[in-house]
Design a protein around this motif. Structure first.
Motif, mmCIF file in Angstrom:
data_model
loop_
_atom_site.group_PDB
_atom_site.id
_atom_site.type_symbol
_atom_site.label_atom_id
_atom_site.label_comp_id
_atom_site.label_asym_id
_atom_site.label_seq_id
_atom_site.Cartn_x
_atom_site.Cartn_y
_atom_site.Cartn_z
ATOM 1 N N GLN A 180 -3.662 10.525 -4.066
ATOM 2 C CA GLN A 180 -4.686 9.648 -4.628
ATOM 3 C C GLN A 180 -4.063 8.607 -5.553
ATOM 4 O OE1 GLN A 180 -7.473 11.552 -7.309
ATOM 5 N NE2 GLN A 180 -9.099 10.126 -6.757
ATOM 6 N N ASP A 183 -2.392 5.980 -3.439
ATOM 7 C CA ASP A 183 -3.379 5.136 -2.773
ATOM 8 C C ASP A 183 -3.893 4.053 -3.722
ATOM 9 O OD1 ASP A 183 -5.038 4.569 -0.438
ATOM 10 O OD2 ASP A 183 -6.708 5.199 -1.718
ATOM 11 N N ARG A 212 1.860 4.514 1.467
ATOM 12 C CA ARG A 212 0.459 4.907 1.253
ATOM 13 C C ARG A 212 -0.039 5.741 2.431
ATOM 14 N NH1 ARG A 212 -0.758 -0.459 -1.204
ATOM 15 N NH2 ARG A 212 -1.545 -0.073 -3.314
ATOM 16 N N TRP A 213 0.231 5.257 3.629
ATOM 17 C CA TRP A 213 -0.249 5.944 4.837
ATOM 18 C C TRP A 213 0.392 7.320 4.948
ATOM 19 C CZ3 TRP A 213 2.822 7.375 9.042
ATOM 20 C CH2 TRP A 213 2.109 7.897 10.140
ATOM 21 N N ASN A 216 -0.674 9.849 2.072
ATOM 22 C CA ASN A 216 -2.058 10.298 2.259
ATOM 23 C C ASN A 216 -2.186 11.236 3.460
ATOM 24 O OD1 ASN A 216 -4.969 10.023 1.455
ATOM 25 N ND2 ASN A 216 -5.109 9.317 3.562
ATOM 26 N N GLY A 220 -2.765 14.229 1.373
ATOM 27 C CA GLY A 220 -4.099 13.877 0.902
ATOM 28 C C GLY A 220 -5.111 15.000 0.972
#
Length: 349
Positions: A180, A183, A212-213, A216, A220
């Motif tokens: 988080q 992100d 980020r991808w 997560n 995530g």
């Protein structure tokens, strides 16, 4: 790297605690790995004459495999950062040993200088248990176990080791919180979220997007709160800690019956773990419970590590190098003095 000037400074700052061991040399030995557990490097008070010893790019003035002598009857465990080894923390370990401590440095499984398989949350989950295992192993060793009270132990950690230290001080964290954070803040805390892959060039935007991808996707959904307690740990110092994954309520309202004393070391020009997302949040959450042991206003992420040799400096990640204006020669020994004094105050009678 030469340790003698640093040790003299540490003695001067801790004069109140001077005892016969304060004039001893620093011994060095390594407990070999056992099964899945890595080796544990041990610094300790000794009487044998020291000699230069090369380890990696560092030269240590130590008594290699010398017989240990009694010190102040306390143990401190040091937890290294991601991809680390004992040697960049040798100056601090030696300062502690010169002050009478037995100092243990476990090699974290899958997150050390020769093995990167578990870097990140997979390593963060097992590191606190590895600290407990290191306490067990050094306690069981016939040379070192009789030299300290295993019920009053200190822990120091930097970077990922700082998260380890905070976990042992009662912090709870989760991989999902880290995801988080990345992100929301990967642009501003890019080195932490990409694992140091940004280089301030035209490819950084793509790297941040991919990070980020990936973070997560992998972490995530892992909302399991991670924690680890060890009642033997009575004092903790976290230096430039990874803290974005922490539930700060666990810092504000610790659930441990007797939380360890908590000290922090901040480097305000840290670009690897940008302070406002990490240590500053810890400071805000813990309030009067924690002590700012040292505030390195011009220090970077590697300020609390031993200096790199000239031949190795070109290979070291730029984010570990000292920012212009940082006065390493005076500020780092003073910081180690303060860490020694913190442990003296909270671990010694």
């Amino acid at each position: 790297m030469r340790l003698k000037p640093l040790l003299c400074r540490s003695l001067a700052a801790s004069a109140f605690f001077l005892s016969p061991w304060a004039l001893a040399s620093v011994g060095l030995n390594v407990l070999p790995g056992q099964g899945d557990e890595g080796p544990v490097t041990v610094f300790y008070p000794a009487q044998a004459a020291p000699a230069p010893l090369k380890r990696g790019s560092f030269t240590l003035d130590v008594a290699w495999q010398a017989a240990p002598v009694p010190g102040n009857h306390r143990l401190v465990v040091l937890s290294h950062g991601s991809g680390g080894s004992p040697w960049p923390q040798a100056d601090l370990a030696s300062a502690l040993a010169q002050a009478g401590y037995v100092v243990a440095l476990p090699e974290h499984r899958g997150d050390n200088w020769h093995d990167h398989r578990r870097v990140g949350p997979p390593s963060w989950k097992i590191r606190p248990q590895e600290v407990s295992e290191a306490i067990d192993r050094v306690s069981a060793d016939g040379r070192f176990g009789p030299l300290f009270d295993a019920q009053r132990v200190g822990v120091y950690g930097m970077s990922a080791g700082g998260l380890t230290a905070l976990t042992l001080a009662g912090a709870r964290w989760s991989p999902a919180r880290f995801a988080q954070h990345c992100d929301q803040h990967a642009d501003d805390d890019a080195v932490a979220c990409t694992g140091g892959l940004v280089h301030r060039n035209g490819w950084d935007g793509l790297k941040i997007t991919l990070a980020r991808w990936y973070v997560n996707l992998r972490y995530g959904h892992d909302t399991q709160a991670e924690s680890h307690t060890d009642a033997r740990v009575q004092a903790v110092v976290a230096a430039v800690p990874m803290a974005a994954a922490i539930d700060m309520d666990s810092i504000s309202h610790p659930t441990l019956p007797h939380p360890p004393a908590l000290g922090l070391v901040e480097a305000r020009r840290d670009e690897w773990l940008v302070p406002r997302f990490h240590i500053d949040r810890v400071r805000e959450a813990c309030g009067a419970r924690c002590e700012l042991v040292a505030d390195l206003t011009e220090g970077g992420h590697g300020a609390v590590l031993s200096p790199w040799s000239n031949e190795r400096a070109a290979e070291v990640d730029r984010y570990l190098m000292d920012p212009p204006g940082f006065r390493r020669a005076s500020e780092v020994p003073a910081t180690f003095d303060k860490i020694v004094t913190f442990f003296n105050r909270h671990l010694l009678p």
